[in-house]
Scaffold this active site. Structure first.
Site, PDB file in Angstrom:
ATOM      1  CG  ASP A   1      -0.744   3.194   5.956  1.00  0.00           C
ATOM      2  OD1 ASP A   1      -1.580   3.595   5.139  1.00  0.00           O
ATOM      3  OD2 ASP A   1      -0.163   3.945   6.765  1.00  0.00           O
TER       4      ASP A   1
ATOM      5  CG  ASP B   1      -1.807   1.240   1.263  1.00  0.00           C
ATOM      6  OD1 ASP B   1      -2.330   1.632   0.206  1.00  0.00           O
ATOM      7  OD2 ASP B   1      -1.974   1.817   2.360  1.00  0.00           O
TER       8      ASP B   1
ATOM      9  CD  GLU C   1      -4.848   1.489  -3.397  1.00  0.00           C
ATOM     10  OE1 GLU C   1      -5.013   2.721  -3.368  1.00  0.00           O
ATOM     11  OE2 GLU C   1      -5.116   0.728  -2.439  1.00  0.00           O
TER      12      GLU C   1
END
Length: 174
Positions: free
Chosen positions: A139, A7, A67
């Site tokens: 996170d 992330d 991502e």
């Protein structure tokens, strides 16, 4: 298969590692956050690159799932996020790891069942899927969700491919 989920963030880059089996089981290995405290942006990127590299060396994942960047209201933030992604991706590619990219919506859909799920819903489902107790950093939970998303996606793709192969010569499913 061992999957490293990332992330990305310019101040905090979450990571999450899972082991998977062919029967759609995911097992928690590790998670955490690579934090950058430097004001100098290039120095932060180096910390991300080095930190992800160390995680790869320590845990030896087979691939990473990260991502994709989305552009919201603030283009400057999106650019910084893109740079952080790039640092993490370069750390993986420098070690010959394949990189798989998913949108936030795809990740949420794979983990929660809906593409517009809230962060706390993602956190909750990650803990349920991996059978974790206690708290997990936001996170790190998002990074674990990215890893779970890749596992679910690749597992589904291999099942579909197997059905097509065992189907008729026209490639229809049975």
């Amino acid at each position: 298969m061992r999957i490293l989920g990332i992330d990305p963030g310019s101040r905090a880059t979450g990571y999450g590692i899972i082991d998977t089996t062919g029967n759609n089981t995911s097992t928690y290995v590790a998670s955490g956050v690579v934090k950058t405290v430097q004001d100098d942006f290039p120095a932060r990127l180096k910390v991300i690159f080095d930190g992800v590299g160390q995680i790869i060396e320590q845990y030896q994942p087979h691939c990473i799932s990260i991502e994709k960047v989305f552009v919201a209201k603030n283009a400057d933030s999106a650019l910084k996020l893109g740079h952080a992604r790039g640092a993490a991706i370069c750390a993986a590619v420098a070690r010959d790891l394949p990189v798989f990219e998913y949108t936030a919506k795809q990740t949420k859909q794979a983990v929660v069942g809906g593409g517009s799920a809230a962060k706390n819903q993602v956190q909750h489902m990650v803990m349920m899927i991996l059978n974790l107790s206690g708290d997990i950093q936001e996170d790190a939970a998002d990074a674990l969700a990215a890893a779970i998303c890749h596992h679910n996606t690749s597992n589904t793709a291999s099942q579909i491919k197997g059905q097509q192969i065992s189907g008729s010569k026209k490639g229809r499913w049975q």
